[in-house]
Design a protein around this motif. Structure first.
Motif, short mmCIF file in Angstrom:
data_model
loop_
_atom_site.label_atom_id
_atom_site.label_comp_id
_atom_site.label_asym_id
_atom_site.label_seq_id
_atom_site.Cartn_x
_atom_site.Cartn_y
_atom_site.Cartn_z
N SER A 37 51.00 -12.46 -11.17
CA SER A 37 51.04 -13.92 -11.73
C SER A 37 50.38 -14.83 -10.88
O SER A 37 50.34 -16.02 -11.27
CB SER A 37 52.56 -14.24 -12.15
OG SER A 37 53.48 -14.45 -11.23
N GLY A 38 50.25 -14.48 -9.31
CA GLY A 38 49.75 -15.50 -8.46
C GLY A 38 49.27 -14.32 -7.29
O GLY A 38 49.70 -13.26 -7.41
N THR A 39 48.60 -14.95 -6.43
CA THR A 39 48.19 -14.12 -5.35
C THR A 39 48.96 -14.42 -4.14
O THR A 39 49.47 -15.36 -3.76
CB THR A 39 46.76 -14.74 -4.82
OG1 THR A 39 45.76 -14.34 -5.91
CG2 THR A 39 46.19 -13.86 -3.73
N VAL A 40 49.37 -13.34 -3.45
CA VAL A 40 50.00 -13.43 -2.29
C VAL A 40 49.27 -12.77 -1.12
O VAL A 40 49.15 -11.44 -1.02
CB VAL A 40 51.47 -12.51 -2.39
CG1 VAL A 40 52.26 -12.61 -0.95
CG2 VAL A 40 52.13 -12.90 -3.62
N ALA A 96 54.63 -11.85 -6.86
CA ALA A 96 54.27 -12.88 -7.57
C ALA A 96 54.14 -12.38 -9.04
O ALA A 96 53.02 -11.89 -9.35
CB ALA A 96 53.27 -13.59 -6.88
N LYS A 135 59.04 -22.74 -2.29
CA LYS A 135 57.97 -23.80 -2.62
C LYS A 135 58.34 -24.99 -1.62
O LYS A 135 57.31 -25.49 -1.17
CB LYS A 135 58.02 -24.15 -3.98
CG LYS A 135 57.58 -23.31 -5.01
CD LYS A 135 57.50 -23.90 -6.43
CE LYS A 135 56.98 -22.78 -7.35
NZ LYS A 135 56.93 -23.07 -8.72
N THR A 164 48.02 -5.17 -7.40
CA THR A 164 47.23 -6.24 -8.10
C THR A 164 46.66 -5.96 -9.49
O THR A 164 46.22 -4.74 -9.68
CB THR A 164 46.45 -6.81 -7.05
OG1 THR A 164 45.91 -8.27 -7.75
CG2 THR A 164 45.12 -6.30 -6.93
N SER A 190 50.65 -8.89 -6.30
CA SER A 190 50.31 -10.13 -6.88
C SER A 190 49.45 -9.91 -8.18
O SER A 190 48.76 -9.43 -8.16
CB SER A 190 48.68 -10.26 -6.03
OG SER A 190 49.42 -10.49 -4.70
N ASP A 242 61.61 -14.17 -1.64
CA ASP A 242 61.52 -15.07 -2.65
C ASP A 242 60.50 -16.29 -2.01
O ASP A 242 60.79 -16.51 -0.83
CB ASP A 242 62.48 -15.66 -3.17
CG ASP A 242 62.52 -16.58 -4.34
OD1 ASP A 242 61.86 -16.08 -5.56
OD2 ASP A 242 63.20 -17.71 -4.52
N TYR A 243 59.55 -16.95 -2.75
CA TYR A 243 58.77 -17.77 -2.03
C TYR A 243 59.42 -19.04 -2.21
O TYR A 243 59.85 -19.59 -3.28
CB TYR A 243 57.39 -17.80 -2.87
CG TYR A 243 56.40 -18.83 -2.36
CD1 TYR A 243 55.98 -18.49 -1.05
CD2 TYR A 243 56.34 -20.06 -2.74
CE1 TYR A 243 54.99 -19.54 -0.26
CE2 TYR A 243 55.10 -21.06 -2.38
CZ TYR A 243 54.87 -20.83 -0.96
OH TYR A 243 53.95 -21.58 -0.35
#
Length: 253
Positions: free
Chosen positions: A147-150, A215, A243, A169, A145, A240-241
């Motif tokens: 560039s963003g939080t997972v 992320a 969206k 993180t 985590s 991979d997330y």
């Protein structure tokens, strides 16, 4: 330095890096002839298995060419990488960049819209913690985590109490896309990531694979794939997330 540009479709736009941007970023080095392009823009990003396989095959073929001897018998002695692509493909590119040749990685900075590393500011540090101890020693997930939080709740339902979950993180700041500013920030991540891999091997033994939920910015994704040693570390299964559906899906191993 041999400049390698990995370009793909980001949204509906193709990534382009100008020669002026490259020269500004690599100074005082000079680029060796024309940039070496790995072009994925013609591959429709359907996000399915066929897309990942085709993109991986393209990267493999181009990397084979990159390291092949040239007509004059020479080969690259230093590589500079400018890449924007889906995280799993960046990680795969990293796995194909040999450790026998020095590699510099570059980040596209949103504030100035350039690729040159910043020279001032406070460096970031990283924290590793174990979010859950699983009941099955061989089942491991790594959440990155940056560039963003997972959140652990975002992992697929299969990642239940059997899985141990580790998190890497930022220390003291909220994960955000602009955190990676200094070249040393990337070096510090590299060291922390090596420590995570060593900890997993120490605690779990010679496991077959680690499931990775990233992320992260592009250079960090490349390091994710480049650092593990095939004869020492487990394989990485990269997620991979999606969206559109709001879930993580398995992509490449």
């Amino acid at each position: 330095t041999t400049v390698v540009v990995l370009k793909s479709m980001i949204g509906n736009h193709a990534v382009e890096v100008s020669l002026a941007e490259i020269q500004e970023a690599i100074a005082p080095r000079y680029p060796d002839a024309d940039p070496f392009i790995i072009d994925l823009t013609a591959i429709p990003d359907s996000g399915d298995e066929a897309f990942w396989k085709t993109a991986v095959r393209t990267i493999d073929q181009r990397c084979d060419r990159l390291y092949a001897d040239r007509f004059d018998g020479s080969s690259p002695h230093h590589i500079s990488v400018f890449a924007l692509a889906p995280i799993p493909l960046l990680a795969h590119l990293g796995s194909r960049l040999t450790s026998k040749i020095p590699v510099d990685l570059y980040q596209r900075h949103r504030d100035k819209e350039n690729w040159a590393w910043k020279t001032g500011g406070t460096p970031v540090t990283y924290t590793v913690r174990k979010l859950r101890s699983g009941t099955d020693k061989l089942k491991i997930a790594l959440v990155v985590s940056l560039s963003g939080t997972v959140p652990i709740e975002a992992l697929p339902a299969d990642f239940d109490s059997r899985f141990s979950v580790y998190e890497l993180t930022l220390t003291g700041i909220t994960p955000n896309p602009g955190f990676l500013r200094l070249r040393n920030d990337l070096t510090a991540f590299q060291r922390t990531y090596q420590e995570v891999l060593a900890t997993i091997i120490k605690d779990h033994g010679l496991v077959d694979e680690i499931h990775v939920f990233p992320a992260v910015p592009a250079p960090v994704a490349i390091v994710l794939g480049r650092e593990p040693l095939p004869k020492v570390h487990p394989a990485l299964v990269i997620y991979d997330y999606n969206k559109k559906h709001g879930v993580f899906t398995q992509t490449i191993r």
